[in-house]
Design a protein around this motif. Structure first.
Motif, PDB file in Angstrom:
ATOM      1  N   GLY A 138       5.415 -13.138   2.095  1.00  0.00           N
ATOM      2  CA  GLY A 138       5.405 -13.060   3.552  1.00  0.00           C
ATOM      3  C   GLY A 138       6.258 -11.941   4.098  1.00  0.00           C
ATOM      4  O   GLY A 138       5.963 -11.414   5.158  1.00  0.00           O
ATOM      5  N   HIS A 139       7.357 -11.562   3.381  1.00  0.00           N
ATOM      6  CA  HIS A 139       8.211 -10.505   3.911  1.00  0.00           C
ATOM      7  C   HIS A 139       7.766  -9.122   3.476  1.00  0.00           C
ATOM      8  O   HIS A 139       8.411  -8.143   3.812  1.00  0.00           O
ATOM      9  CB  HIS A 139       9.661 -10.757   3.518  1.00  0.00           C
ATOM     10  CG  HIS A 139       9.858 -10.838   2.040  1.00  0.00           C
ATOM     11  ND1 HIS A 139       9.339 -11.867   1.292  1.00  0.00           N
ATOM     12  CD2 HIS A 139      10.508 -10.034   1.181  1.00  0.00           C
ATOM     13  CE1 HIS A 139       9.667 -11.677   0.036  1.00  0.00           C
ATOM     14  NE2 HIS A 139      10.369 -10.578  -0.069  1.00  0.00           N
ATOM     15  N   LEU A 140       6.667  -9.033   2.700  1.00  0.00           N
ATOM     16  CA  LEU A 140       6.182  -7.729   2.257  1.00  0.00           C
ATOM     17  C   LEU A 140       4.832  -7.367   2.862  1.00  0.00           C
ATOM     18  O   LEU A 140       4.616  -6.235   3.278  1.00  0.00           O
ATOM     19  CB  LEU A 140       6.056  -7.708   0.731  1.00  0.00           C
ATOM     20  CG  LEU A 140       7.334  -8.002  -0.032  1.00  0.00           C
ATOM     21  CD1 LEU A 140       7.057  -8.035  -1.511  1.00  0.00           C
ATOM     22  CD2 LEU A 140       8.378  -6.956   0.278  1.00  0.00           C
ATOM     23  N   THR A 141       3.883  -8.313   2.883  1.00  0.00           N
ATOM     24  CA  THR A 141       2.526  -8.043   3.359  1.00  0.00           C
ATOM     25  C   THR A 141       2.232  -8.934   4.557  1.00  0.00           C
ATOM     26  O   THR A 141       2.947  -9.914   4.790  1.00  0.00           O
ATOM     27  CB  THR A 141       1.508  -8.333   2.249  1.00  0.00           C
ATOM     28  OG1 THR A 141       1.765  -9.632   1.747  1.00  0.00           O
ATOM     29  CG2 THR A 141       1.620  -7.345   1.120  1.00  0.00           C
ATOM     30  N   PRO A 142       1.168  -8.643   5.327  1.00  0.00           N
ATOM     31  CA  PRO A 142       0.812  -9.514   6.455  1.00  0.00           C
ATOM     32  C   PRO A 142       0.611 -10.957   6.013  1.00  0.00           C
ATOM     33  O   PRO A 142       0.095 -11.223   4.932  1.00  0.00           O
ATOM     34  CB  PRO A 142      -0.498  -8.914   6.957  1.00  0.00           C
ATOM     35  CG  PRO A 142      -0.404  -7.500   6.602  1.00  0.00           C
ATOM     36  CD  PRO A 142       0.384  -7.425   5.339  1.00  0.00           C
ATOM     37  N   ALA A 169      15.446  -9.040   1.356  1.00  0.00           N
ATOM     38  CA  ALA A 169      15.429  -9.523   2.738  1.00  0.00           C
ATOM     39  C   ALA A 169      16.234 -10.799   2.931  1.00  0.00           C
ATOM     40  O   ALA A 169      16.008 -11.528   3.888  1.00  0.00           O
ATOM     41  CB  ALA A 169      14.014  -9.727   3.256  1.00  0.00           C
ATOM     42  N   ILE A 203      15.084 -14.575   4.498  1.00  0.00           N
ATOM     43  CA  ILE A 203      13.749 -14.623   5.120  1.00  0.00           C
ATOM     44  C   ILE A 203      12.699 -15.241   4.191  1.00  0.00           C
ATOM     45  O   ILE A 203      11.908 -16.077   4.632  1.00  0.00           O
ATOM     46  CB  ILE A 203      13.358 -13.214   5.614  1.00  0.00           C
ATOM     47  CG1 ILE A 203      14.230 -12.855   6.810  1.00  0.00           C
ATOM     48  CG2 ILE A 203      11.909 -13.154   6.014  1.00  0.00           C
ATOM     49  CD1 ILE A 203      13.967 -11.502   7.359  1.00  0.00           C
ATOM     50  N   THR A 214      17.165  -6.169   8.624  1.00  0.00           N
ATOM     51  CA  THR A 214      16.773  -7.432   8.005  1.00  0.00           C
ATOM     52  C   THR A 214      16.427  -7.274   6.535  1.00  0.00           C
ATOM     53  O   THR A 214      16.426  -8.258   5.803  1.00  0.00           O
ATOM     54  CB  THR A 214      15.548  -8.021   8.719  1.00  0.00           C
ATOM     55  OG1 THR A 214      14.453  -7.151   8.510  1.00  0.00           O
ATOM     56  CG2 THR A 214      15.794  -8.177  10.189  1.00  0.00           C
ATOM     57  N   GLY A 215      16.092  -6.065   6.080  1.00  0.00           N
ATOM     58  CA  GLY A 215      15.690  -5.865   4.697  1.00  0.00           C
ATOM     59  C   GLY A 215      14.270  -6.307   4.419  1.00  0.00           C
ATOM     60  O   GLY A 215      13.862  -6.383   3.280  1.00  0.00           O
TER      61      GLY A 215
END
Lengths: 146, 175
Positions: free
Chosen positions: A30-34, A111, A114, B133-134
């Protein structure tokens, strides 16, 4: 609710696991791609709904299943809140503070907190969608039985 | 792009109107989903893949749940024809449509042109999000870090909705 034909059952058997894994992939990345916790959670719930619709409601014992999904849902939101509260203890003492090290941007483990929020929110969303579906099914069966 | 958006919006309005006037419940549910899938295409045209993914998945699951619930229940709905001699109601509706249209036109006149407006806060987010946020995905960085309270509220709304559904739908107590 009765199950469907043999063709639907076999296709569901082959597909449901892949749908489940795709939901997990959307949540974890989730924190890399849509995508993220909300979209991935609904996909995970969709794999369970697919199984229940294809195999009928006698296949899994629905009331026990509903208890489990309710517990998972409340646990997910509680853990997300705990992580947010932990920001008030560590670091600069702010609610929703990102207290883990950030790492390199673009890697899977990065991240800070997150990804953890994504996982717990995904858990909560999947369990709540499944709970609403099960509640409607059980209500319908109780109405027709009476 | 604005032309394509307008066409899709007109289709969505037609689907919503048909959902009101459909004869049975199943076709109303399916025509109601035109609105959701039209919104998916709108999000994709406006380059918002995050929202498009969430919208298409939620729309599909909602449609499946609604069809599974509606399928065996009563199909026919009692349909009463509106009385054409009810002048007061028709005049009130026309007056409301005209006044809301002009109010909306006055309200949107002071906005930035379509697709150009960007607030100071948004610029700040776009520039600094990856470092602060990274997170490589800007949207996730905003919803779980800068706007954490919002996300907590959304998740709580979902929990409350499930509690309400369980409270209403439970006939017999749990053993």
């Amino acid at each position: 609710m009765k199950g469907m034909t043999l063709i639907v059952k076999k296709t569901t058997q082959l597909i449901a696991g892949i749908v489940f894994l795709y939901g997990i992939y959307i949540i974890v990345h989730g924190h890399l791609t849509p995508g993220g916790g909300f979209a991935g959670g609904v996909i995970v719930a969709g794999s369970f709904i697919l199984l229940i619709l294809a195999y009928g409601s006698d296949f899994m014992h629905l009331t026990r299943e509903e208890t489990g999904s309710t517990i998972t849902e409340n646990l997910g939101i509680l853990l997300a809140l705990m992580i947010a509260l932990a920001g008030m203890i560590t670091g600069i003492k702010v609610f929703f503070f990102n207290w883990l090290p950030h790492g390199t941007v673009g890697e899977l483990v990065s991240a800070g907190v997150i990804p953890l929020y994504n996982i717990f929110v995904g858990m909560e969303v999947a369990a709540s969608i499944l709970t609403i579906f099960l509640a409607l099914l059980i209500f319908k069966e109780e109405v027709t039985k009476w | 792009m604005e032309l394509a958006l307008s066409v899709i919006l007109v289709l969505m309005i037609l689907g919503a109107l048909f959902a009101i006037h459909a004869k049975d419940l199943l076709s109303a549910v399916i025509s109601c989903s035109i609105v959701g899938y039209g919104l998916v295409i709108c999000f994709l045209l406006l380059r918002a893949p995050d929202l498009a993914i969430v919208q298409i998945v939620v729309e599909t699951i909602t449609l499946v749940i609604m069809v599974a619930v509606v399928l065996d229940s009563t199909r026919q709905e009692p349909f009463t024809k509106p009385d054409p001699h009810d002048y007061v109601a028709i005049a009130t509706a026309l007056l409301l449509i005209v006044s809301v249209f002009f109010l909306l036109k006055a309200a949107t006149g002071s906005l930035d042109p379509f697709g150009e407006g960007s607030m100071r806060m948004a610029k700040h987010y776009i520039e600094g999000a990856a470092d602060k946020t990274g997170s490589a995905n800007l949207v996730t960085g905003v919803i779980f870090d800068f706007r954490g309270y919002d996300t907590l509220g959304e998740a709580t709304v979902l929990v409350t909705a499930v509690l309400g559904a369980l409270t209403i739908l439970r006939i017999r107590g749990k053993k």
